[in-house]
Design a protein around this motif. Structure first.
Motif, short mmCIF file in Angstrom:
data_model
loop_
_atom_site.label_atom_id
_atom_site.label_comp_id
_atom_site.label_asym_id
_atom_site.label_seq_id
_atom_site.Cartn_x
_atom_site.Cartn_y
_atom_site.Cartn_z
N ARG A 170 0.86 -1.18 0.00
CA ARG A 170 0.00 0.00 0.00
C ARG A 170 0.89 1.23 0.00
N ARG A 171 1.20 1.71 -1.19
CA ARG A 171 2.13 2.83 -1.32
C ARG A 171 1.51 4.14 -0.85
N GLY A 172 0.19 4.21 -0.88
CA GLY A 172 -0.48 5.44 -0.51
C GLY A 172 -1.05 6.20 -1.68
N TYR A 173 -0.71 5.77 -2.92
CA TYR A 173 -1.22 6.51 -4.08
C TYR A 173 -2.52 5.95 -4.61
N ARG A 174 -2.85 4.73 -4.25
CA ARG A 174 -3.99 4.09 -4.91
C ARG A 174 -5.19 4.04 -3.98
N ARG A 175 -6.21 4.76 -4.35
CA ARG A 175 -7.48 4.72 -3.62
C ARG A 175 -8.59 4.19 -4.52
#
Length: 733
Positions: A170-175
């Protein structure tokens, strides 16, 4: 309290998806760690504190980085687990007032549930803290300050601090992930296996023609631009760890930010994503923005049929086409996907000669439809699904080759199958024109190698694959099915999305009535004057038995003015024909009234819909839910015309006992004849291939077999498909 110093070697475990262990070991080596023994889904390693932080920040392949505090053997019971956990000085790792969560994996004979294991491990932590006079921590399963990792396998326990927090994928860019997303670390692994890091250093371009939410594009761009995969994450697990060194972390993060700023400016590669879904493209754009590389990626709407080389790539070095197309997890999805994989191969050969092609698929047999030989294959998993990464070299175009590319040549068998379809179409053409029928059987295992039944329903096609015997190689049967599914749309000139495929096993009981899906996708067809609903997707059968078309036509001709009974009525298509009366006989009434009996609520509701579609009066044409045998024993009505078409075998829970048509037809016929008027006719039919009518029925009643007359030209090649008898009282002459 004392904490690990920067030069202290820490015992670490990095976990990853199964199959990526060796790649992860190589990556950790490049990051300065000292990998040790690999396990299933993990790599043991040693590194200092900065190295542990660096693995969390820079690993593109890991799920978690765990600081191992204890490795114990012989842990089997809850008491042993609790004691092992309590032996650790948790005051060195858990700050006062911090919240806690325990992720427990594994089991033993005495510890069979992960929640139970997590509870016991938590109790061990509490025991140690309370023994030291410290407050017990609060539990927060959603967002704890400190997350503990506990793994128990064959008595071996690993207990430690999860330095990652949320999984590192979970890189934080994908929602906005879209349907069935590809996890980020798996996407990164595919890129590494496809040789992308070396291509990126050369400034090569990358294209994903089925980009979806853009995960492959973004991971590739982050590699090429030297962007740390964890740079966008707001928090790691070590932020709540009492041993955390914020100064060391800030230095590493500043270094990563500086490298990313330089890398984005120096990146020479171009990234192009194509997808026909506006929603997917919008998600890809938003994800790229959050990843900090929107300027590197170009997104375009379109399907594979329109795939062309993006502008500006003509002078570039050969690049990589990489994609994760749909797999066809359900049999019914295959017709469209066979064409999709073939189009992918055609367009890539025409548009990207000299490039590399990487296709990640859960159905390698579909991958063969691409028409290029894979020089390397890597077995991986996409969640619970077994999948393969296929690596192919796209050949250079010959000087005289068509710029549009050429479709893979049909095999000799596939061409013979295509020829047979064409031959059957020509054979039926005159009959179809004269009869006006739009629903018919085109092919029925005419060639044993292609064991399919192919039925046309207007502008749609229903394909049933007869299950191959065990003596037939499953891979070869699958290959022939895919060949057939590629040929059918071409020969019949229809869109592959209008082809539905099912597998037909040997049926027993009410299996043919069991629901296969829930699309609710029904449509109207015509048979003579009748308008009927069919559903090709949700049940093994479609709501219309095509082989009984002549029988239904005969019932319509016999029915005017008659009281009609339809037993085992299914969707009551025979009742509709009887109620409408003779074909093209305007003004002539059909059956005066009718009763249709079946046990299935689903099909009786379908029957009512067929009645409504044809404007039939429900007060004159009734449906009854009951066991036909029981209903016949209690019914008091008399009918002039009865149609009975029982299943070959049924063990429905709704009926008393079982029904075997060969065993029970004598009793059924006698009961039906008791309800038949003196001058009436019972039309008895069944699909038991080796059916033999009881001899004593012919002694008591006038029996005429008309099976040979009950097939239209589309079923003339299978005369044993059903048996039809006209049965009358002898007194009626």
């Amino acid at each position: 309290m004392t904490f690990p110093q920067h030069d202290t070697s820490l015992d670490l475990l990095a976990t990853c998806p199964q199959g990526l262990e060796l790649l992860l070991s190589e990556e950790l080596t490049a990051l300065g760690a000292e990998p040790g023994k690999t396990t299933v889904g993990g790599v043991n390693l040693r590194a200092d504190l900065a190295g542990a932080y660096r693995a969390c920040l820079w690993s593109r392949l890991a799920n978690r980085v765990v600081l191992c505090l204890a490795r114990e053997e012989g842990i089997e019971t809850p008491e042993q687990l609790r004691s092992a956990v309590a032996a650790i000085d948790w005051s060195r790792h858990l700050s006062p007032g911090s919240t806690l969560a325990v992720d427990f994996h594994g089991r033993s004979e005495a510890i069979r549930h992960t929640r139970f294991g997590a509870q016991i491990a938590k109790d061990g932590v509490v025991d140690r803290l309370q023994a030291a006079g410290l407050a017990r921590p609060d539990i927060d399963l959603a967002a704890p300050d400190l997350r503990l990792y506990a793994h128990l396998h064959r008595g071996r326990l690993i207990i430690g601090v999860d330095l990652s927090g949320d999984s590192l994928h979970r890189r934080g860019y994908r929602r906005d992930v879209g349907h069935a997303p590809l996890k980020e670390n798996l996407a990164a692994a595919l890129l590494v296996r496809a040789g992308w890091p070396a291509l990126a250093r050369e400034g090569a371009p990358l294209v994903d023609p089925l980009c979806g939410a853009g995960t492959l594009l973004i991971e590739a761009a982050m590699m090429a631009a030297d962007v740390a995969p964890g740079l966008s994450r707001e928090r790691f697990g070590f932020h709540g760890w009492a041993g955390h060194d914020e100064t060391t972390w800030r230095e590493l993060k500043r270094e990563a930010e500086a490298r990313a700023n330089i890398g984005r400016k120096r990146c020479r590669s171009q990234f192009h994503g194509i997808d026909q879904s506006p929603a997917a493209l919008a998600a890809a754009k938003a994800n790229a923005m959050r990843a900090g590389i929107p300027a590197l990626i170009t997104l375009t709407g379109g399907g594979l049929a329109e795939l062309s080389r993006p502008e500006g790539l003509d002078s570039e070095p050969p690049g990589l086409v990489i994609t994760n197309p749909p797999y066809g997890e359900r049999l019914g999805e295959l017709p469209e996907l066979v064409g999709l994989y073939a189009r992918l191969g055609e367009r890539v050969r025409a548009t990207f000669p000299g490039w590399r092609l990487a296709v990640f698929t859960g159905n390698p047999d579909l991958g063969h439809r691409i028409g290029l030989r894979a020089h390397k294959q890597y077995a991986l998993r996409n969640g619970p699904l077994e999948a393969k990464l296929l690596l192919m070299a796209v050949p250079e175009l010959d000087a005289d080759a068509s710029p549009e590319g050429a479709a893979p040549r049909r095999s000799e068998g596939a061409q013979m199958f295509a020829n047979r379809l064409e031959k059957n179409r020509k054979r039926l053409k005159k009959w179809l024109k004269q009869s006006g029928e739009s629903c018919y059987r085109l092919y029925d295992a005419d060639m044993p190698e292609y064991a399919l039944a192919i039925d046309v329903y207007g502008d749609r096609v229903h394909v049933q694959e007869y299950a191959a015997p065990r003596t037939i190689d499953a891979g070869q049967a699958q290959k022939r099915l895919f060949e057939a599914l590629a040929v059918i749309p071409e020969v019949l000139e229809i869109d592959p999305t209008r082809v539905v495929v099912k597998r037909r096993e040997r049926q027993s009981g009410s299996a043919q009535y069991q629901k296969q899906g829930a699309s609710g996708e029904r449509f109207e067809v015509c048979e003579g004057r009748a308008r009927l609903w069919v559903n090709l997707r949700d049940y093994l059968d479609t709501g219309l038995f095509l082989d009984h078309r002549p029988v239904r036509r005969m019932l319509g001709e016999m029915a005017p003015g008659k009281r009609f009974l339809n037993l085992f009525c299914y969707t009551a298509t025979a009742t509709v024909q009887a109620a409408l009366g003779p074909r093209n006989a305007e003004g002539i009434a059909g059956a005066s009234d009718s009763v249709s009996v079946d046990l299935s609520n689903t099909y009786l509701e379908w029957a009512r819909d067929n009645f409504t579609l044809n404007g039939l009066d429900p007060s004159r044409h009734r449906v009854v839910r009951d066991d036909c045998l029981r209903w016949l024993q209690t019914a008091g009505d008399e009918f002039d015309l009865i149609f009975m078409d029982p299943p070959t075998f049924s063990n429905s829970k709704k009926m008393e006992g079982t029904l075997d048509v060969q065993r029970d037809h004598g009793r059924l016929v006698r009961l039906a004849m008791a309800r038949l008027a003196a001058d009436g006719t019972l039309v008895f039919s069944n699909n038991q291939r080796r059916f033999k009518l009881d001899d004593d029925l012919a002694e008591h009643f006038a029996v005429e077999e008309i099976s040979s007359k009950s097939f239209d030209p589309d079923f003339s090649r299978k005369p044993g498909l059903h048996h039809v008898f006209l049965i009358r009282h002898r007194e009626a002459g």
